[in-house]
Design a protein around this motif. Structure first.
Motif, mmCIF file in Angstrom:
data_model
loop_
_atom_site.group_PDB
_atom_site.id
_atom_site.type_symbol
_atom_site.label_atom_id
_atom_site.label_comp_id
_atom_site.label_asym_id
_atom_site.label_seq_id
_atom_site.Cartn_x
_atom_site.Cartn_y
_atom_site.Cartn_z
ATOM 1 N N ALA B 544 0.839 -1.201 0.000
ATOM 2 C CA ALA B 544 0.000 0.000 0.000
ATOM 3 C C ALA B 544 0.880 1.260 0.000
ATOM 4 O O ALA B 544 0.617 2.233 -0.717
ATOM 5 C CB ALA B 544 -0.912 -0.001 1.228
ATOM 6 N N LEU B 545 1.934 1.216 0.813
ATOM 7 C CA LEU B 545 2.860 2.354 0.840
ATOM 8 C C LEU B 545 3.501 2.536 -0.536
ATOM 9 O O LEU B 545 3.562 3.650 -1.077
ATOM 10 C CB LEU B 545 3.937 2.122 1.908
ATOM 11 C CG LEU B 545 5.094 3.132 1.900
ATOM 12 C CD1 LEU B 545 4.587 4.550 2.166
ATOM 13 C CD2 LEU B 545 6.145 2.728 2.945
ATOM 14 N N LEU B 546 3.972 1.426 -1.113
ATOM 15 C CA LEU B 546 4.620 1.509 -2.418
ATOM 16 C C LEU B 546 3.670 2.095 -3.461
ATOM 17 O O LEU B 546 4.070 2.935 -4.290
ATOM 18 C CB LEU B 546 5.106 0.116 -2.840
ATOM 19 C CG LEU B 546 5.871 0.061 -4.163
ATOM 20 C CD1 LEU B 546 7.190 0.823 -4.056
ATOM 21 C CD2 LEU B 546 6.132 -1.381 -4.581
ATOM 22 N N ALA B 547 2.408 1.681 -3.388
ATOM 23 C CA ALA B 547 1.430 2.208 -4.346
ATOM 24 C C ALA B 547 1.272 3.711 -4.173
ATOM 25 O O ALA B 547 1.185 4.468 -5.157
ATOM 26 C CB ALA B 547 0.086 1.493 -4.160
ATOM 27 N N ASP B 548 1.244 4.161 -2.918
ATOM 28 C CA ASP B 548 1.156 5.602 -2.664
ATOM 29 C C ASP B 548 2.380 6.333 -3.224
ATOM 30 O O ASP B 548 2.271 7.394 -3.840
ATOM 31 C CB ASP B 548 1.065 5.874 -1.156
ATOM 32 C CG ASP B 548 -0.372 5.747 -0.640
ATOM 33 O OD1 ASP B 548 -1.307 5.778 -1.478
ATOM 34 O OD2 ASP B 548 -0.542 5.623 0.579
ATOM 35 N N LEU B 549 3.553 5.772 -2.987
ATOM 36 C CA LEU B 549 4.783 6.412 -3.476
ATOM 37 C C LEU B 549 4.741 6.544 -4.992
ATOM 38 O O LEU B 549 5.061 7.600 -5.557
ATOM 39 C CB LEU B 549 6.016 5.603 -3.054
ATOM 40 C CG LEU B 549 6.283 5.433 -1.552
ATOM 41 C CD1 LEU B 549 7.546 4.588 -1.337
ATOM 42 C CD2 LEU B 549 6.448 6.780 -0.857
ATOM 43 N N ARG B 550 4.339 5.447 -5.621
ATOM 44 C CA ARG B 550 4.275 5.473 -7.095
ATOM 45 C C ARG B 550 3.241 6.487 -7.567
ATOM 46 O O ARG B 550 3.502 7.284 -8.457
ATOM 47 C CB ARG B 550 3.887 4.096 -7.636
ATOM 48 C CG ARG B 550 4.961 3.041 -7.554
ATOM 49 C CD ARG B 550 4.491 1.795 -8.354
ATOM 50 N NE ARG B 550 5.235 0.601 -8.025
ATOM 51 C CZ ARG B 550 6.393 0.248 -8.607
ATOM 52 N NH1 ARG B 550 6.939 1.027 -9.518
ATOM 53 N NH2 ARG B 550 6.994 -0.872 -8.273
ATOM 54 N N GLU B 551 2.054 6.426 -6.967
ATOM 55 C CA GLU B 551 0.955 7.251 -7.469
ATOM 56 C C GLU B 551 1.280 8.733 -7.330
ATOM 57 O O GLU B 551 0.961 9.532 -8.218
ATOM 58 C CB GLU B 551 -0.352 6.929 -6.715
ATOM 59 C CG GLU B 551 -1.516 7.795 -7.192
ATOM 60 C CD GLU B 551 -2.817 7.512 -6.447
ATOM 61 O OE1 GLU B 551 -2.882 6.505 -5.723
ATOM 62 O OE2 GLU B 551 -3.756 8.325 -6.603
#
Lengths: 609, 609
Positions: B544-551
């Protein structure tokens, strides 16, 4: 371009400054066949791996290595699991990049595996993952690896694993910095040599990691015997690319297009020096002396320099037939004053040097083969042809043969004569190098002109440390003295003479010459009495010699083979001065020990002027 | 000026750039009482020793030491004779100079005397010569002496000689670089401590001679415990001057007037830190936060920066009563846009930072006592008084208390409001330092403002190595991030953003802030997908964190105490950008590991722009 063998040449992106985009353009421009992709360069790039592969294909570059994969092995099972996952992610990247080999360097972490069997097992397990993807691992011993720090240790591990997807990467820095013996490579089957990284380095007494990260050089710029190293690798059957991996603080911030050419030149020269199957380059013809040195002058500096040449005993012997260029001569010492070129800052400066070549055309051919920029012939049709290339600092280097049908024919004789002051020829030309060009220049003069680069010296000058070295023909007929500030100066406090250049003339009797120059009113640089007092305290000179030195303001140096007496003029027209030197017996230096005294005196003269 | 004790302060001429003339002017200008004359400086000077003495007297400087006399002892009788002669000549120089002490350092030559009795005899014989002239010898162990390399060995020799004209010189570098223990000084009678040389240094893994010759620093700029060292020397009864002897490649080429002030500041701060009888300086009042950061803008960059502040959720809340200065606010984050000052290159840049001080007047008094240049009050009579000093890079540092009767009263409220984007305050100001000012700046912020200098980091950025460090209040309410190129850039290949500066704002929810900024059309810097792929490979982040970073194009870092999420804007109006940061748990860094990614992205944005 040189006759190219079938060996492929590659460069690691870490060698070059800029973004990945800048680096690829530079590598392709210099004629490299392939690159090593340094992972941080990819990480910072907006190109996906597939886009990078496409860009490389467009530029005619193959991707030969992905590097580095760090700290693969571990004594901690959780870390091992994470590292295997990391490897799988990177293998995906490699597949998209179209590169089949990854560099795994020996671990430097505290949890690195000490036991060779366990290490072998972990490497083999990762090699299994690689093999599944059609990839392979080149294992390299970092000189500062926690447990594996020598190439033979890395080979024992690779040999024990006996895995088709696991081989060696040999890196000349890691091997030679540890005193490793390339003779041992013969025991390694060629097909286990997966990759080769080449780097040179100066001998430095420092922590090997710092030495490696900051001070590597391209082959031929340092102290390692790279021809022997490469010869041993090739003799063992290595068939991959010759790839450069150089971490260097200066190259990291220099124009990558220039650095890439410097890198390619280093490889060509290295291959030409191979003991077996060398690359064939046009030979470097013998250089037999300085023909002339050309100074750019303008309406202000021209008359100043001309008057000083007159006082130094030169005669204005010729006037160029079509250009505002004067020829001044004394013995075989010749200076051209060219009022037809503009320098960047409008100050008088050395713009060209001409050397006598046994075969000027062949000299130019060698220069071109070694990627020296060939300059357009600016001389007219009716004029003697002079082949010229640009040195790294922009100085034009002419290859010529001085004779009645040569370049002097371009000049209408003035029939002027002068009594002379005993100057016989040009001893050397002193060129202060741009900050980024010092190591490049050493290799340029070595490989292109066949000049031997001497060992460097470093002096603490009034405005910062200055590094210098001579580059010379074996018989010393041609000498250049290259110098550079250890840290780039400029910006604020620069009261000294910025980057002065000079021409040094030889005399057989510097005392008589000094007497003549003083009588003629030449603007000789004053040498402090303290200097001579200290000379006497240090060297206990013969009183008669000391008296001469004092009376005539001469500087003095000794080396194991002889002695050196010299004097300087003040700086003329901005950034040029002249020197007069007498070499006694086999003295082979340039009086670098006296540079601080000269610089302080020039600073005072400038402050007065 | 600080309350001065009776201790005298001296500086070796070798610490400073330039000719001897330049050095004396600088030393006197910074308030030194005396100098050590470094022999090569005298040798290159046109002044006779007597003229130098007169010049020093004119400037109010005493000559406290003549140095160094090298390689006095020898196993070769002929060399011994020559060295005694050399000593006599130098004693003549000293008599003319009016200096009574010469530094003799332990010999480094291969023929140095190994036998302590013989060494003692040779030193005593030279001390006889010195005593005949009313002079004395301070013997110092060089850390790399052939046989004598520790201070206690030098003391055994001096003790054995028992000669009134032979004593010790203690040099903090030579003692501490070898791990020597100052506690032992207590055994030395104070009258045998003839001289004291002070230098700091960073901890470096390198050859001790190279470390000493190139990397010494002024006290407080390195890793040595100088207060303890000096305390031990003074406790032993040393009564001579506190003298600095620093060999440093940067100082050798920097403006000597600035370096001399830096040197004096280092001594004042060192004396204030003494365990016994410290120098009394005005205390550094507590700093409780960033009040505002002021940017110089012009007609072009002003509207650009203002629009970006608007998109970042700031409101233009105030207009200065008499000057073209806008106040922008969001929470406690405040930016001034000043169209009334001109920067050297006309580009937008940080010109001032204001810190909240518990006692602004006392802060200014301390700064003045530590030789910080006090700036003229440019604010009008009716306006709030702000005490300001100039930091080494020229940035104005204001001491203030933000409140209704303070500096905000200078601004007419606009009554504008903005929805905000979650920015709460200024986290840090990032200042790229001029090449010569990095170490000076560390000491400045440490001593003048009482900020703790953090340990530095070095990253390989696309255009060369970059060194950086934070300087912070103990509670981190004020943070500055200082950075510098390891080698000075400029002059050719400089495609990146030259010396950018930035202001970083804190948020408690960087994801929500990023979403708001993107919705508002803020010019956020694009982060490559490769970066997030690599992050995941390295750190195996929560999906979830990685998705936030990417987004949201966020960058990420971890340290042992927490994590850091941040984003950047593009560079605005020349050389300024903004950053938004969220610190998780105790993360204490600045995401330096991500600097190369940021710089490459800024380079691309600039290439497009």
């Amino acid at each position: 371009m040189a006759d190219r063998t079938t060996r492929r040449r590659a460069v690691a992106t870490v060698c070059l400054s800029g973004t990945l985009e800048d680096k690829l353009t530079a590598a392709a421009g210099a004629g490299f066949d392939g690159i090593e992709v340094f992972e941080p360069d990819l990480v910072a790039s907006p190109w996906s791996p597939a886009e990078l592969a496409a860009r490389c294909a467009d530029l005619g570059l193959s991707v030969d290595l992905y590097q580095p994969f760090r700290d693969l092995d571990s004594t901690d099972p959780a870390t091992v699991r994470r590292n295997q996952r990391r490897a799988r992610v990177k293998f995906d990247v490699m597949a998209d990049l179209g590169v089949d080999t990854v560099l795994v360097c020996s671990a430097v972490a505290p949890d690195a595996v000490r036991d060779d069997d366990e290490l072998t097992a972990q490497l083999a397990a990762t090699a299994d993952l690689a093999a599944d993807r059609g990839l392979r691992i080149a294992y390299e011993a970092l000189a500062w690896g926690t447990h594996v720090s020598t190439w033979d240790h890395s080979w024992r591990v690779v040999q024990a694993a006996d895995h088709p997807a696991l081989g060696l990467c040999l890196d000349s820095f890691h091997v030679l910095s540890r005193g490793g013996d390339p003779a041992g490579f013969a025991a390694v089957p060629g097909e286990k040599l997966f990759f080769l990284q080449l780097a040179d380095a100066p001998q430095l007494a420092m922590d090997v990691l710092q030495w490696s990260r900051h001070h590597r050089l391209f082959p031929g710029q340092g102290a390692f015997d790279l021809p022997a190293f490469l010869g041993a690798v090739l003799a063992a059957g290595y068939g991959g690319p010759l790839s450069l991996e150089v971490f260097n603080d200066v190259f990291r911030q220099s124009d990558p297009a220039r650095t890439a050419v410097d890198a390619m030149r280093s490889l060509l020269a290295l291959e030409a020096a191979l003991p077996v199957d060398p690359l064939v380059l046009p030979a470097a013809p013998e250089l037999t002396g300085h023909a002339f040195t050309e100074l750019a002058v303008d309406g202000v500096s021209g008359p100043v320099v001309a008057e000083v040449l007159d006082r130094l005993g030169f005669a204005h012997t010729g006037q160029h037939r079509s250009k505002p260029v004067q020829l001044w001569e004394q013995g075989a010492a010749r200076v051209l004053l060219n009022a037809g070129v503009r320098t960047a800052d409008g100050e008088a400066s050395v713009v060209a040097l001409a050397v006598e070549s046994a075969d000027p055309t062949a000299s130019a051919a060698r220069a071109e083969a070694l990627l020296a920029p060939v300059l357009p012939r600016s001389r007219g049709n009716a004029e003697a042809e002079l082949s010229a290339v640009a040195a790294p600092d922009g100085t034009q280097v002419f290859f010529t043969r001085t004779g009645p049908d040569g370049w002097p024919a371009d000049f209408l004789p003035t029939h002027a004569t002068a009594p002379g002051a005993g100057l016989t020829r040009t001893d050397h030309v002193g060129l202060t190098q741009p900050f980024d060009a010092y190591d490049e220049a050493g290799l340029f003069y070595d490989s292109v002109l066949g000049l031997d680069p001497g060992s460097g010296t470093e002096v603490a000058a009034p405005f910062g440390l200055v590094r210098s070295r001579g580059v010379t023909t074996p018989d010393r007929a041609v000498r250049l003295a290259l110098s550079v500030s250890l840290l780039r100066r400029g910006g604020g406090w620069t009261p000294g003479v910025p980057d002065p250049q000079h021409v040094a003339f030889a005399t057989d009797d510097v005392v008589a010459t000094a007497r003549a120059l003083r009588a003629a009113g030449a603007p000789l640089l004053a040498v402090p009495a303290n200097y001579h007092d200290d000379l006497d305290a240090r060297l206990e000179l013969d009183p008669a010699l000391l008296a001469d030195l004092r009376e005539h303001g001469l500087l003095y140096d000794v080396d194991p083979d002889g002695a050196f007496l010299h004097l300087y003029t003040e700086v003329l027209g901005g950034r040029v001065f002249f020197e007069v030197v007498q070499r006694l017996a086999g003295y082979d230096g340039y009086g670098a020990v006296n540079t601080p005294v000269r610089m302080a005196a020039h600073r005072r003269a400038r402050a007065r002027g």
